[in-house]
Write a protein that holds these residues in place. Structure first.
Motif, PDB file in Angstrom:
ATOM      1  N   ALA A 149     -10.430   1.070  -6.327  1.00  0.00           N
ATOM      2  CA  ALA A 149      -9.170   1.390  -6.985  1.00  0.00           C
ATOM      3  C   ALA A 149      -9.045   0.670  -8.326  1.00  0.00           C
ATOM      4  O   ALA A 149      -8.491   1.211  -9.289  1.00  0.00           O
ATOM      5  N   GLY A 161       1.075   6.607  -2.656  1.00  0.00           N
ATOM      6  CA  GLY A 161      -0.115   5.781  -2.542  1.00  0.00           C
ATOM      7  C   GLY A 161      -1.316   6.655  -2.250  1.00  0.00           C
ATOM      8  O   GLY A 161      -1.249   7.558  -1.409  1.00  0.00           O
ATOM      9  N   GLY A 177       0.775  -1.233   0.000  1.00  0.00           N
ATOM     10  CA  GLY A 177       0.000   0.000   0.000  1.00  0.00           C
ATOM     11  C   GLY A 177       0.802   1.276   0.000  1.00  0.00           C
ATOM     12  O   GLY A 177       0.253   2.366   0.206  1.00  0.00           O
ATOM     13  N   SER A 190      -5.095   6.194  -1.066  1.00  0.00           N
ATOM     14  CA  SER A 190      -6.108   5.273  -0.553  1.00  0.00           C
ATOM     15  C   SER A 190      -7.492   5.885  -0.699  1.00  0.00           C
ATOM     16  O   SER A 190      -7.702   7.058  -0.364  1.00  0.00           O
ATOM     17  N   ASN A 215       3.632   2.264   2.169  1.00  0.00           N
ATOM     18  CA  ASN A 215       3.598   2.629   3.584  1.00  0.00           C
ATOM     19  C   ASN A 215       4.987   3.040   4.050  1.00  0.00           C
ATOM     20  O   ASN A 215       5.808   2.182   4.387  1.00  0.00           O
ATOM     21  N   ASP A 256      -6.640   8.910   2.322  1.00  0.00           N
ATOM     22  CA  ASP A 256      -5.255   9.072   2.768  1.00  0.00           C
ATOM     23  C   ASP A 256      -4.346   9.133   1.560  1.00  0.00           C
ATOM     24  O   ASP A 256      -4.607   8.488   0.535  1.00  0.00           O
ATOM     25  N   ARG A 311      -3.007  -3.155  -2.064  1.00  0.00           N
ATOM     26  CA  ARG A 311      -3.736  -3.447  -0.829  1.00  0.00           C
ATOM     27  C   ARG A 311      -4.294  -2.152  -0.212  1.00  0.00           C
ATOM     28  O   ARG A 311      -3.708  -1.089  -0.306  1.00  0.00           O
ATOM     29  N   GLY A 312      -5.457  -2.298   0.404  1.00  0.00           N
ATOM     30  CA  GLY A 312      -6.053  -1.150   1.066  1.00  0.00           C
ATOM     31  C   GLY A 312      -6.763  -0.197   0.127  1.00  0.00           C
ATOM     32  O   GLY A 312      -6.893   0.987   0.440  1.00  0.00           O
ATOM     33  N   ASN A 313      -7.219  -0.723  -1.045  1.00  0.00           N
ATOM     34  CA  ASN A 313      -7.925   0.120  -2.007  1.00  0.00           C
ATOM     35  C   ASN A 313      -7.087   1.345  -2.375  1.00  0.00           C
ATOM     36  O   ASN A 313      -7.558   2.486  -2.369  1.00  0.00           O
ATOM     37  N   THR A 314      -5.824   1.075  -2.682  1.00  0.00           N
ATOM     38  CA  THR A 314      -4.828   2.123  -2.892  1.00  0.00           C
ATOM     39  C   THR A 314      -4.347   2.135  -4.335  1.00  0.00           C
ATOM     40  O   THR A 314      -4.145   1.084  -4.946  1.00  0.00           O
TER      41      THR A 314
END
Length: 422
Positions: free
Chosen positions: A370, A361, A210, A363, A212, A352, A388-391
């Motif tokens: 996404a 990224g 994602g 989100s 991060n 985010d 991952r995380g709709n990113t």
């Protein structure tokens, strides 16, 4: 259950729910700079640099020339036992000189997944050789991605990459820890016992998980925990290595001194398969002692130190240095951060935005997918990728202009406006 078998090409798509992509695949037939072109003639801005790797852009003539010249001289020769080729020697020396680890040795192989397998095996072999035979567990972080070989699959912090094989992990002596949680890491070390832990592997900035970036001080604390507990600190720089974070290695950006660094992707900008492990002296020296009792670390593959791949890597490093592309990524990071802050302020669907180096990224809220945004971006000439995380992934080549980056983020904004008003 629908048992209809769909027809399609002989090639099995990678990392795909096959029925969802058949009939929708984009056939890429050429590239130029920051753009790729489909067989249907569509021009696409490569907003992900392929899979995070096309740092100098596509179809650079210098790398093609380097490959051709090397193949006409020697395509490759293996580096087992007494044999070695001159290109592998030259590249290893060059990488050692730029390494954040002082006086390292280099293990060369074919890519990032290979590098992770070798690094995890070496961590265990290191402690076995030292007579500390209980130290076998490899720790990794939630949301981590470390390739898809057996070890990479086993330490994946993305559960879908470990599912379906009949066991929690293909390699049992592995454990995931919560992301960015020092107290949780301390608790896991205490639970397992440091006497049973060989190493911890972490991306300095998580990519596929994602995008991060680490909280301030987190990686330094992890490194200190490793030092305090005799655990090898292993940094996966397959994505971040060779300039993506504004430094040649993210270890430099965050002031880290890992025991092992894995690399791939950016060392050749994807022009040839190549990866490897940078090994600190206290790990490599016991295998170099001039004594019949010195142990052998059994690593190596047919294409380890592939001469043509190494020659291509040397040409790629020349371009990074000649054009100042590592410092350029620091400039692009500043612009990307400003653009994504504006995007976040404008769109309620953006929950985010995260930037670490020239990695971004975005989100999205649950009501905007996404995957749908990425598909619509392709329709208007831009490539992103759902993570991952709709990113949405943002990691264009280092040669991206300010204008191209602004247009890319503007395109994301355009699609989000359409999704929000639907």
């Amino acid at each position: 259950m629908n048992t209809k078998i769909l027809d399609g090409p002989a090639l099995w798509p990678a990392q795909a729910h096959v029925p969802s992509v058949l009939g929708r695949q984009l056939v890429i037939e050429r590239g130029e700079g920051s753009y790729i072109y489909t067989a249907a003639g569509q021009k696409l801005f490569d907003g992900t640099a392929g899979l995070w790797h096309a740092n100098i852009g596509h179809s650079h003539p210098d790398l093609a020339a380097a490959a051709r010249a090397q193949m006409l001289k020697l395509e490759t020769y293996h580096i087992f036992a007494r044999f070695v080729n001159d290109q592998a020697l030259a590249l290893a020396d060059r990488l050692a000189a730029m390494s954040p680890i002082a006086d390292p040795k280099l293990i060369l192989n074919s890519g990032g997944s290979d590098a992770i397998d070798v690094a995890c095996k070496l961590a265990r072999r290191h402690w076995q050789r030292a007579g500390r035979t209980t130290k076998s567990v490899i720790l990794s972080r939630e949301f981590a991605y470390h390739g898809l070989h057996a070890y990479g699959t086993s330490i994946a912090g993305l559960e879908f990459n470990r599912e379906g094989y009949g066991t929690e992990s293909l390699v049992p002596e592995t454990r995931r820890v919560p992301v960015d949680d020092v107290d949780a890491l301390k608790a896991v070390i205490a639970e397992i016992g440091p006497e049973n832990i060989a190493g911890i592997v972490t991306e300095p900035i998580q990519g596929t998980g994602g995008v991060n970036p680490p909280p301030p001080g987190y990686l330094q604390t992890v490194q200190q925990l490793c030092r305090d507990n005799d655990i090898l600190f292993m940094l996966d720089e397959v994505i971040t290595g060779f300039g993506r974070t504004g430094s040649m290695f993210a270890a430099e950006r965050y002031g880290l001194q890992p025991d092992l660094i894995t690399f791939a992707k950016g060392v050749t900008s994807g022009y040839a398969p190549l990866g490897g492990v940078i090994v600190a002296p206290h790990v490599w020296q016991p295998f170099y002692v001039d004594d019949d009792a010195t142990p052998v670390f059994r690593h190596g593959a047919t294409y380890a130190g592939h001469a043509t791949s190494c020659a291509v890597a040397m040409a790629n490093l020349d371009i990074l240095e000649r054009h100042g592309l590592v410092s350029r990524t620091a400039e692009l990071e500043t612009l990307l951060r400003a653009q994504l802050d504006q995007l976040s302020a404008k769109h309620s669907s953006v929950v985010d935005v995260r930037v670490g180096g020239f990695l971004g990224g975005v989100s999205l809220s649950d009501d905007v997918r996404a995957e749908s945004v990425a598909d619509k971006l392709i329709d208007i000439g831009f490539i992103s990728r759902p993570l991952r995380g709709n990113t949405l992934q943002i990691s264009p080549p280092f040669i991206t202009t300010d204008g191209e980056l602004v247009r890319f983020v503007d395109a994301i904004s355009q699609v989000l406006s359409e999704e929000e008003s639907a």
